[in-house]
Design an enzyme around this catalytic site. Structure first.
Site, short mmCIF file in Angstrom:
data_model
loop_
_atom_site.label_atom_id
_atom_site.label_comp_id
_atom_site.label_asym_id
_atom_site.label_seq_id
_atom_site.Cartn_x
_atom_site.Cartn_y
_atom_site.Cartn_z
CB CYS A 403 -1.28 0.51 0.79
SG CYS A 403 -2.28 0.41 0.83
CG HIS A 529 -3.43 -3.62 3.38
ND1 HIS A 529 -2.61 -3.21 3.97
CD2 HIS A 529 -4.13 -2.93 2.87
CE1 HIS A 529 -2.39 -1.75 3.62
NE2 HIS A 529 -3.94 -1.64 3.37
CD GLU A 531 -1.87 -6.46 5.62
OE1 GLU A 531 -1.13 -6.84 4.19
OE2 GLU A 531 -1.51 -5.23 5.56
N1 GLN Z 1 -1.98 7.33 2.62
C1 GLN Z 1 -2.11 6.07 0.87
C2 GLN Z 1 -3.69 5.71 0.88
O1 GLN Z 1 -4.77 6.26 0.57
C3 GLN Z 1 -1.78 4.84 1.73
C4 GLN Z 1 -2.88 3.67 1.97
C5 GLN Z 1 -2.33 2.47 2.52
O2 GLN Z 1 -0.96 2.28 2.69
N2 GLN Z 1 -3.59 1.69 3.47
O3 GLN Z 1 -3.58 6.02 -0.56
#
Ligand code: GLN
Length: 558
Positions: A403, A529, A531
């Site tokens: 992310c 994600h 994970e």
């Molecule tokens: N802050 C970034 C976004 O909103 C990444 C979000 C995250 O890592 N879950 O796209």
């Protein structure tokens, strides 16, 4: 006549418990004495043991805080926000539920006081209470009962509901009152109360103390709940006299006082130790559930692998909340799973990204076998992450970006390979001349913070020849998301020409979901994600791949 014999023949084909278990049974798990006793783990372990006996289990957590969900809470307060397939942002205990069992979790699997009140207040505004005074009892408690009992269905043998918080807290009272009432509706024989408690060892006295447990069960009994099983967390073994005392004062049979010793080695020992203390047999007997004998081979195999590693690697986790393990709970777990898949002991070193800004990547990351940069929000520490990723890219250190970790990988590549030296994300620098990461179109104009990100499962198509495609073994995948910003498609061509590999995209929306660097042993960065979908029995392919690459890096043997 014909239909009758047909039906009876049909029912004989069903496993015995499915025929007899017409009513869904309910198990409620409460916690006493202190918080952080591991109610989530214990609930997940019990569910796993019941599944291993052939039962179909659903799980749910009720949280007493007023936030509508943990999505807007600080990781320091609440730890990780665990995202489900349907996009709900939930408590991290639900991660244990999914890792330990096959239960399917949805929006109905986690409720907070905030949600319960919101629903009751909405009903009041619609006039559904017909002018009555709306009160905690019965309106709030009825709403709680409804969210528990909605999980009853013919495909479910047992629902396990964990009550967050500690018995004695003002906030949990409506939840306890509601679960007290459920046996009145469903029959006491169809419900069970399991209370997890602490039996502390007092060094000065040299003995275990049962009084806090007596008090906490006392509070439950005042409310009208008599626990059926006490699971006692303890650092020393309970002897017979401790157990007899607890049984007598807490009004439970001796065999229902179950010891759960602290596990220094692995959380995956918990179900096996509960099983050794026959908790599954006790539950099946009390709920009158016929069941198969347990098959725990897969679970024993996990522990065998954990106990007999062939390699050891150390992985740096560079994040904003590095000192706070719970903020990256599922990542730690998934790295363990990657270790299990590779017979490798994975040592994870959390490093604050600001430390890299102060001391440099070279000094901080030398000696590690891989780097992982997790998700995050806010500007603090971002430059440290970009610097760490640059180091991993240039030094052939295996890397997994998740992310925000992926977004930082794109920023590094744009700045240091494609020559866009001021490249940035508009989350951190709104007027950057090169917004390689920008706000998603669907997010423009969104002002509410709660539940408004791009959330939940989304499909992606993997590119042939990429490391991701090889790791997954398929080209169509689905992964869970939680973000507002994305790879800016306007820079795709330029970055590809500079050598960035776009390894995964959304099949219809052309969103970039995975980037890789081809001439690198393992440089994979994903917008989603992974994970959240890793299990000890089935490591996520990207975590298994990262650990395998870390082993190669460590041993130098391909
Ligand atoms: N802050 C970034 C976004 O909103 C990444 C979000 C995250 O890592 N879950 O796209």
């Amino acid at each position: 006549m014909f239909l009758g014999s047909f039906l009876s023949a049909f029912f004989h084909l069903l496993p015995p418990f499915q025929e007899s278990c017409r009513v869904t049974k309910h198990i409620f798990v409460t916690g006493g004495v202190v918080s952080s006793l591991g109610k989530g783990l214990t609930s997940a372990s019990i569910a796993m043991l019941l599944e291993s006996r052939g039962l179909r289990v659903k799980m749910q957590k009720l949280d007493p805080y007023i936030n509508v969900d943990p999505g807007t809470m600080s990781p320091y307060q609440h730890g990780e926000v665990y995202v489900l397939d349907d996009g709900s942002e939930t408590d991290l205990d639900l991660g244990h539920y999914e890792r330990f069992t096959t239960t399917h979790l949805t929006r109905q699997s986690n409720y907070t006081t905030g949600q319960i009140y919101q629903s009751v207040i909405n009903k009041e505004r619609r006039g559904e209470f017909l002018g009555k005074t709306v009160q905690v009892i019965p309106h709030i408690t009825n709403e709680i009962k409804e969210v528990v009992l909605q999980l009853d269905d013919t495909d479910t043998d047992v629902v396990i509901t964990e009550i967050g918080g500690t018995v004695g807290d003002i906030e949990s009272l409506p939840f306890l009152e509601a679960i007290r009432q459920i046996p009145l509706e469903r029959g006491r024989e169809n419900c069970m109360f399991i209370h997890l408690t602490l039996v502390p060892f007092l060094k000065a006295a040299g003995e275990l103390k049962t009084k806090p447990t007596q008090h906490s069960v006392g509070i439950l009994r005042q409310i009208g709940i008599q626990p059926d099983i006490l699971v006692c967390r303890t650092e020393r073994s309970l002897d017979t006299s401790d157990r007899e005392k607890i049984a007598l004062f807490c009004n439970v049979p001796l065999h229902s006082v179950i010891e759960e010793r602290d596990k220094d080695f692995s959380i995956y020992e918990v179900p096996l130790s509960l099983q050794a203390n026959k908790i599954d047999d006790l539950i099946l007997k009390q709920l009158n559930l016929p069941a198969a004998s347990a098959n725990l081979e897969g679970w024993h195999d996990i522990l065998h692998r954990l106990r007999n590693p062939e390699h050891e690697v150390s992985i740096a986790l560079v994040g904003k909340y590095a000192e706070h393990r719970d903020a990256y709970k599922s990542i730690y777990e998934a790295l363990d799973h990657g270790g299990i898949a590779n017979y490798t002991q994975v040592r994870v070193q959390p490093i604050k990204s600001e430390e890299i800004e102060q001391n440099g990547a070279e000094k901080t990351l030398a000696g590690f076998d891989a780097l992982i940069v997790p998700g995050g929000f806010g500007e603090r520490g971002v430059e440290g992450k970009v610097e760490a990723i640059r180091y991993a890219r240039e030094r052939n250190l295996p890397f997994l970006g998740i992310c925000l970790g992926m977004q930082c990988a794109v920023i590094d590549f744009a700045r240091n390979v494609a020559g866009l030296s001021e490249a940035h994300s508009t989350e951190f620098f709104r007027d950057t001349p090169h917004p390689v990461i920008c706000l998603m179109e669907e997010q423009e104009g969104v002002t509410d913070k709660g539940g408004t990100m791009r959330l939940g499962s989304q499909p992606a198509l993997l590119s042939d020849g990429s490391r991701s495609r090889a790791a997954y073994g398929v080209s169509d995948i689905s992964e869970r998301h939680r973000h507002r910003y994305e790879f800016n498609g306007g820079y795709r061509k330029q970055l590809e020409e500079a050598g960035l590999l776009i390894a995964g995209t959304h099949p219809e929306k052309s969103l970039v979901e995975i980037v890789e660097v081809a001439e690198h042993p393992w440089f994979v960065a994903v917008q989603f994600h992974p994970e959240f979908k890793s299990k000890p029995t089935a490591a996520h392919p990207l975590f298994a791949g990262l650990v395998a690459a870390a082993v190669t890096h460590h041993t130098g043997v391909k």
